[in-house]
Structure formats: C-alpha cells, structure tokens
Design a protein around this motif. Structure first.
Motif, mmCIF file in Angstrom:
data_model
loop_
_atom_site.group_PDB
_atom_site.id
_atom_site.type_symbol
_atom_site.label_atom_id
_atom_site.label_comp_id
_atom_site.label_asym_id
_atom_site.label_seq_id
_atom_site.Cartn_x
_atom_site.Cartn_y
_atom_site.Cartn_z
ATOM 1 N N ASP A 396 -70.913 -20.195 34.366
ATOM 2 C CA ASP A 396 -72.649 -20.684 35.032
ATOM 3 C C ASP A 396 -72.550 -19.208 36.608
ATOM 4 N N LEU A 397 -71.362 -19.458 36.253
ATOM 5 C CA LEU A 397 -71.566 -18.562 38.426
ATOM 6 C C LEU A 397 -71.096 -17.356 38.069
ATOM 7 N N LEU A 398 -70.637 -16.993 36.701
ATOM 8 C CA LEU A 398 -69.769 -15.565 37.004
ATOM 9 C C LEU A 398 -71.186 -14.983 35.996
ATOM 10 N N ALA A 399 -72.179 -15.512 35.548
ATOM 11 C CA ALA A 399 -73.252 -15.253 34.783
ATOM 12 C C ALA A 399 -74.368 -14.778 36.007
ATOM 13 N N GLY A 400 -74.606 -15.425 37.494
ATOM 14 C CA GLY A 400 -75.844 -15.828 38.018
ATOM 15 C C GLY A 400 -75.398 -14.944 39.081
ATOM 16 N N LEU A 401 -73.426 -14.094 39.428
ATOM 17 C CA LEU A 401 -72.902 -13.402 39.753
ATOM 18 C C LEU A 401 -73.548 -11.987 38.976
ATOM 19 N N ALA A 402 -73.615 -11.973 37.972
ATOM 20 C CA ALA A 402 -74.101 -10.581 37.003
ATOM 21 C C ALA A 402 -75.360 -11.088 37.251
ATOM 22 N N GLU A 403 -75.979 -11.458 37.479
ATOM 23 C CA GLU A 403 -77.415 -11.779 37.582
ATOM 24 C C GLU A 403 -77.947 -10.867 39.062
#
Length: 766
Positions: A396-403
């Motif tokens: 979730d954190l990596l996906a958030g950073l990608a966003e």
C-alpha cells in the motif's frame, strides 16, 4: 546553384538517390506559400517550431529517419521573386538543406510560378516522399472539373516527374492535411503533418495530445469523485479490524484497556442528549465525527495510545469523505504523537509507518507532493527497519508513492514501484486474486502514462481476464472498473464506438451493483460526459453532466463540494462552445455552493471566483469582476504556498480587471509581479508568461506609454502564436490591443494588418 539549367543537370538531380539524414540538414522543413497565404504560413511555422516531441519518441528510428528532439528550425521567410528566371542561390540552398517541404495549398498558390518551382526543385532532390500539403482554401484536382479556378494544388504537386526530371502526365497523390471548414481542423491538420515528417502514424501523435488532456481529466474526475458517504458502522468496523491487528502487537493488558476505552468512546459518540443541537432533524455522520474528533483532542490526553488510535481512524474516515484539511489536522497530530510513543517503545514502527502513509495520502490529495513523497519514503524505510512482515502495508505504501509520482508527472519513477507492488501482492494474496489484478491494472495505466500503448493494453486485458476468471461476467465492482479503464484506453485511441460501449457497460454494472444514487455511478456518467465532449457531441455531453450532477445530489443532497467541482466543469463546457451567459449562470451557482459547503476561505472557492470574475471581465463587466478577483487572490495568498502558480494567475486576472476600470498603477504592479513569478515557476516558454506580458502591456496602453506597450504587445502576440494549444481568447486579446494601439498612434496600415488577422482568426475552423 540554379535549377534553370540544362537537361543533363536535371537528370542527374532526379536520378540522385537521396541518402541524407535529418540530423545532417540545417532545416527540418521548408514552407512554400504564396504571399496571400502568409497568415497560414506564419501559423504553421510557429506551430512546428514550438511543438514538443514526446520524449519516448525522440531517437526512435522510422522510415523518415531518426526522430529528432525538436522540429526547429523551419525555413519560412522569403521575398516575392519578381521576374527572376530561377529560384536564386539562397532559396535553392535552403531547399537542399531541408528535410521536408510543406506546401500551403490554395488557388493562389496553385497559380504561383515560384511555389511550383520550389516543389519541382525539392522533387528533383529525390525527396518527393517528404513533401506535405496543407489545404487552406479551394479544392484539390478542381482543374479537371467545371470549376478549375478552385484548384488548390500546383501542377508540380498534381503530377509525377518523368525520368528526365520533368513533369509527366502521370497523376501524383500528394499527402495532404486540410484545415477547411468541416475537414481536419487546425489541430488535427498540424498533427497529420508532424506525423508525416516524423514517419509515425497519425494515431500515435493524436494519442499524445489526448493523453495530456485525458490524464488531466482523469485526475479531475478522481478529484471530484474522491470519497463516498461512509456509514459510521463501516468506520467502526475499520477501527475494530485495526484494533484486532493491534492486539497482536501490544501487551495484552495494554491492548485490552485500549480496546475497552476505545469501544466505550465510540459508543458514547451516539449518546447525544439533545438532538436539537444537530443542524437538521437528524444527526449526520459528519456531525458525529466532528464531535468525536473534538472530544478525542480534549478528553483523551492522558491515554495517548487510545487517542492516537482514534485520531488515526477518524482521520481516515475524513479522508474517505474528501474532507482533506480536517483529515490532515488529525493525522498530523497522530504522526507527531506516535513518533514520541515510538521512541518510548509504546507503539511499533509498523503503526507509525501506517500513520505516516495515511497522512501522505491526504497530502497527495492536497497537492502537497513534496511532503507526501517524504512521508511515504520515511514510512517505507521505517517498515523495512522494523523487519515487519506486513507485505500488505508495504504494498500500500509503495502504491501510494507511485500515485504521488503520477500526480507529479514522474511516470518513469512510478513504474518500478508498481512492478514491486505486483510482486508483493502476489506473495501476499496469491495469483489469481483481485488484489493482484488491481495492481496489474495500475501498472497498465502507468505504461499508458509512459506512452507504451501496447503494454498498457496488454496489462489491462490481463487484469480483466484475471478478474473475469475470479468473478465471472456478472456485475462486479472490480470487473466494472477494469472495463471502464479499457474504455478510457479506447477513448484515447479515438475508438469512439468501443469506448462508448464499454463506458456504458461499466455504468450499467455500477448501477446494478450500487443503485442509481452512488458517487461511483456519478463518476461513470462523468466519463461519458468527457467522451462526448472530446468527440464534439456537446448535446450528449450536456446530458451526461446533468445526470452526473443529479446523481451526486441524490447522494449528498442539493449541495456538496463534489457537486461544485462537476458544475465547474459543466460551466466550462458552455464557455468553450460560446454560450457565455449560461456558463456565467452555472459558475455563479458553483460559487454559491462552494461558499456554503467550504466556507469563505477555501482554495476551491478561490478558483471558482477567479473563473467567474474572468468571464465577467471578458463580457466587459469589469466593476463586478474586480472585487471577486480581489477576494480570490486573498484566499489563495492565505491557503497556498508562496510562489504557487495559482497566485500568479490570480494576480494576472486582477490586473486585467483593474485595467478595465482604469486603475492602471495597481494593475501594472500586479501584472509585473505575476510575470516575474510565472517566469520562475513555469519558465519563459510557457504561454502563461505571454498572457502576463499581455496584461502588463494593457496597463501601459492605459497610461499612453505606446512605445513600451507596442514592444511588449508584439512580443506577447508572437509568443502566443507559437503555441498551438493557447486558447484563442488570448490571441484575440492581443490582436484587439494591437488594433487599439495603432488606432491611438494613427498607424492605419498596421491597424488594418492586425484587423485582418483578427478577422481571419474568427473565420478559422477549430
């Protein structure tokens, strides 16, 4: 050398096989035109030289050669060649050093001896395949009809050369773009020519243009649709799930006490002794949340673990509701307190990382991207250092950073993160699974952002097939989302029928699953509105916007910030198609709604006020526009960081309105500040800078400083002309002010020149 020479020389020129490379030539193109088509030649010259080639195309090898990083310089300027017998050394040399030739085609150019000679010269260089035509008037091949006077192709375009380098009677097939009314339009015609020059398909470049628009619209839709009505029961369930996770990490006696006090606190939120204290006849979830947040901050100071847990939970609920400023307050406190508790070993690194990620998500929505990136990176590092095996949180954190990287336009940085998310979710949930399908889908959208349409389509289809294998073909929210994204890809690829069918299929699934009154259903209607708007189906677009607004009203009631966002877009539709009175009426309603829902000091309100005031100024209502622009600027100065582009554009808008009522001194100061700020924030090449120069020149005109005003107006007009994407309203302003300037100075010939340009601009298609 001259081409008025002997036949042997012509034969050698014709049989010469052209092996020149684009990088070895001085000019990317040579524009051939007759004097009467100078307006179109100058527009094309500016459009080509200012065109930004997508970075993913640069260096690619095509049949036309290696794609360069820009399309400048382009050869244009030439004097009329009175009675010369050949083209002259300068023009001949320029043709020899040009990669392509573009012919402005009209009845006057068809009858121009020199345009015809330039085409012959270029063909004899062996470059016939790199001649492109731009039809601006007349009819192609009309010379063979009953109206030969309408012929727009010169003879050298209509026929091929024979083996001796002379025109034969064998018809040629010129590659032509067409700006005449009802044909390609200016933008598509320009893209056709550039596609031919680069040796890529028209669709490839058209996709690039639509990407710029659609990803903005996609973000706007996401912004408008973010958050749903969250039942408080769901919030409690989310909290209890989180609390269950905490039980595995905190000492049994501490967690039991925390759970007990937390549950009691959540239950107590419903114990309202006097319902009349509520704003309506019923107590809303928002009122309960606001009351709970206030009590958390004041009543639980001696129970910091309970306090931060509740702050985190309610902060996430505020986020889901789209109440980002309130969420930011609570989650900022949560992060600060959990950092202190972490150093006291009372909470885990995993819990602190979770709160940092929640705050980062809010900062992303508030466009505070730098802080969002920092928080996500700290959270990821902390999770890794804690050796926590929470792969779901890590994903979730990596996906958030990608966003965040997507919002910043850093698509290359987002790609590897999303690849890692796919791996983590595969390890966590197994494949196939809906979680893995979603991560593959997000990776596909990232490929789209990076311009790789093949990989984008492949990943979206892979995600869709995985979802179908898991849920079948019956209505399912994940299936509907996948179909909607494929519709979006077809939308960008200009496949209208496919996109429309898929958008409608997704919409019907959402309606079946969620009913008619749901924000996601409203978002599906908005997607159709964007599709119809892009393809010129304005009546259908209006209907879809109206349906979007009606659906949101069923969800949120007659007034809500998300309704205001969609109404703002709806108003722009009317403005863009020239229905200014209706646009002003809708934006006025939007402003009233924003004031009611957001208060008097919100950035969104400031933006709506700026739009309303700008349109009033365009209508000549400067005295009404000035106070609105002043208020918009005040709000932006209070709510946005120094140097923000929105502040500079508000200064620009206020300067224009003040000049309209004769307040030139203040207008000049504001325009100067705006100009300097925009140069620093967006760079000198952005058309915003030209708009600020235009506003500053207007104040100089008002002060009768015609000398400085002329220099600045000409500079601004030239700058605006170089950008094909600039709204016509700014070019019209520049032309009107040049006409006013030359009226004041008595320069009738210059006045007539720009008056004609203004007339031509009004008559142009697109």
């Amino acid at each position: 050398m001259s081409f008025a020479c002997n036949e042997n020389n012509k034969i050698k020129q014709h049989i010469y096989k052209d092996t020149t490379k684009v990088e070895s030539l001085q000019y990317k193109a040579f524009i051939s035109y007759s004097h009467k088509n100078a307006k179109w030649a100058h527009w094309l010259h500016n459009a080509l030289e200012s065109y930004k080639i997508h970075k993913h195309l640069i260096g690619e090898k095509t049949e036309a050669g290696v794609i360069p990083d820009k399309l400048s310089p382009v050869f244009l300027d030439r004097a009329e060649l009175a009675s010369a017998t050949d083209l002259g050394a300068m023009l001949t040399q320029s043709l020899e050093h040009s990669w392509c030739q573009i012919v402005i085609c009209s009845p006057t150019s068809a009858n121009s001896h020199w345009v015809n000679e330039e085409i012959l010269t270029f063909k004899r260089l062996g470059r016939e395949a790199r001649i492109f035509s731009l039809i601006v008037a007349g009819e192609p091949y009309a010379s063979a009809t009953k109206t030969p006077e309408l012929e727009c192709f010169p003879p050298a375009l209509r026929y091929q050369l024979d083996n001796n380098g002379n025109l034969s009677d064998k018809p040629a097939e010129p590659i032509a773009a067409d700006v005449r009314k009802g044909k390609d339009g200016k933008n598509n015609a320009l893209i056709k020519i550039i596609a031919g020059m680069l040796g890529v398909g028209f669709d490839v470049l058209k996709q690039r243009e639509l990407q710029r628009r659609h990803r903005r619209l996609a973000w706007l839709t996401a912004s408008a649709m973010t958050g749903m009505v969250v039942a408080l029961g769901l919030a409690i369930n989310a909290y209890l799930a989180r609390n269950e996770a905490n039980k595995q990490r905190i000492r049994a006696e501490v967690e039991a006490e925390t759970a007990n006090r937390t549950a009691n606190f959540m239950v107590s939120l419903f114990a309202v002794s006097d319902p009349s204290e509520a704003r309506g006849n019923t107590i809303t979830a928002r009122e309960i949340l606001d009351q709970g947040a206030k009590r958390i901050e004041t009543e639980l100071t001696e129970q910091p673990i309970v306090q931060t847990t509740l702050m985190h939970t309610i902060g996430e609920v505020y986020t889901a509701l789209g109440l980002y400023n309130r969420a930011q307050d609570l989650l900022s406190q949560t992060v600060s307190q959990r950092q202190s508790l972490f150093h006291q070993t009372k909470v885990t690194g995993e819990e602190l990382a979770d709160s940092q990620g929640a705050l980062a998500k809010v900062n992303t929505e508030l466009a505070d991207f730098d802080n969002a990136v920092t928080l996500y990176q700290h959270a990821i590092d902390l999770l890794n250092q804690s050796n926590a095996e929470n792969q779901q949180l890590q994903g979730d954190l990596l996906a958030g950073l990608a966003e965040v990287f997507f919002r910043m336009g850093r698509y290359e940085d987002a790609g590897p993160l999303l690849q890692e998310v796919v791996t983590l979710r595969t390890q966590t949930f197994g494949s196939p699974s809906l979680e893995v399908a979603d991560s593959i889908q997000q990776l596909g959208l990232n490929y789209y952002d990076r311009g790789d349409m093949q990989q984008a389509e492949s990943h979206l289809l892979q995600s869709l097939e995985m979802v179908k294998g898991l849920v079948g073909s019956e209505p399912h929210p994940t299936l509907a989302e996948n179909i909607g994204n494929l519709a979006f890809l077809n939308h960008v690829n200009m496949q209208f029928d496919e996109a429309e069918a898929q958008y409608i299929q997704a919409l019907e699934m959402y309606r079946t699953l969620l009913g008619d009154a749901h924000p996601t259903v409203a978002g599906a209607y908005a997607n159709l509105a964007f599709l119809y708007n892009d393809f010129g189906k304005y009546s259908e677009a209006k209907t879809m916007y109206q349906q979007t607004i009606e659906t949101l009203r069923q969800v949120y009631g007659p007034s809500h910030p998300k309704i205001a966002k969609i109404m703002n877009n709806y108003a722009y539709l009317y403005h863009d198609i020239g229905e200014q009175e209706q646009a002003l009426a809708i934006i006025g309603q939007t402003v009233s709604m924003a004031q009611k829902e957001l208060g008097d000091n919100h950035t969104d309100l400031a933006r709506y006020l700026s739009t309303q005031a700008r349109w009033l100024a365009e209508a000549g209502e400067y005295s009404e526009a000035v106070p609105l622009q002043r208020r918009a600027l005040e709000i932006k100065l209070e709510t946005l960081p120094p140097g923000h582009t929105d502040i500079a554009t508000s200064q620009l808008d206020l300067a224009e309105a003040l000049a309209g009522i004769g307040e030139y001194k203040e207008a000049s100061a504001l325009a100067t500040d705006s100009l300097n700020s925009l140069i620093e924030s967006v760079g000198e090449e952005h058309w915003y800078v030209a708009a600020a120069q235009l506003a500053l020149a207007n104040t100089l005109l008002g002060e009768n400083n015609t000398h400085d005003a002329e220099a600045l107006l000409l500079k601004s007009y030239d700058h605006l002309q170089r950008s094909p994407a600039v709204p016509n309203v700014y070019i019209e302003k520049a032309l009107n002010r040049l006409i006013l300037l030359y009226s004041q100075t008595g320069q009738q010939s210059e006045k007539a020149k720009y008056q004609q340009l203004l007339t031509n601009l009004s008559a142009e298609p697109g």
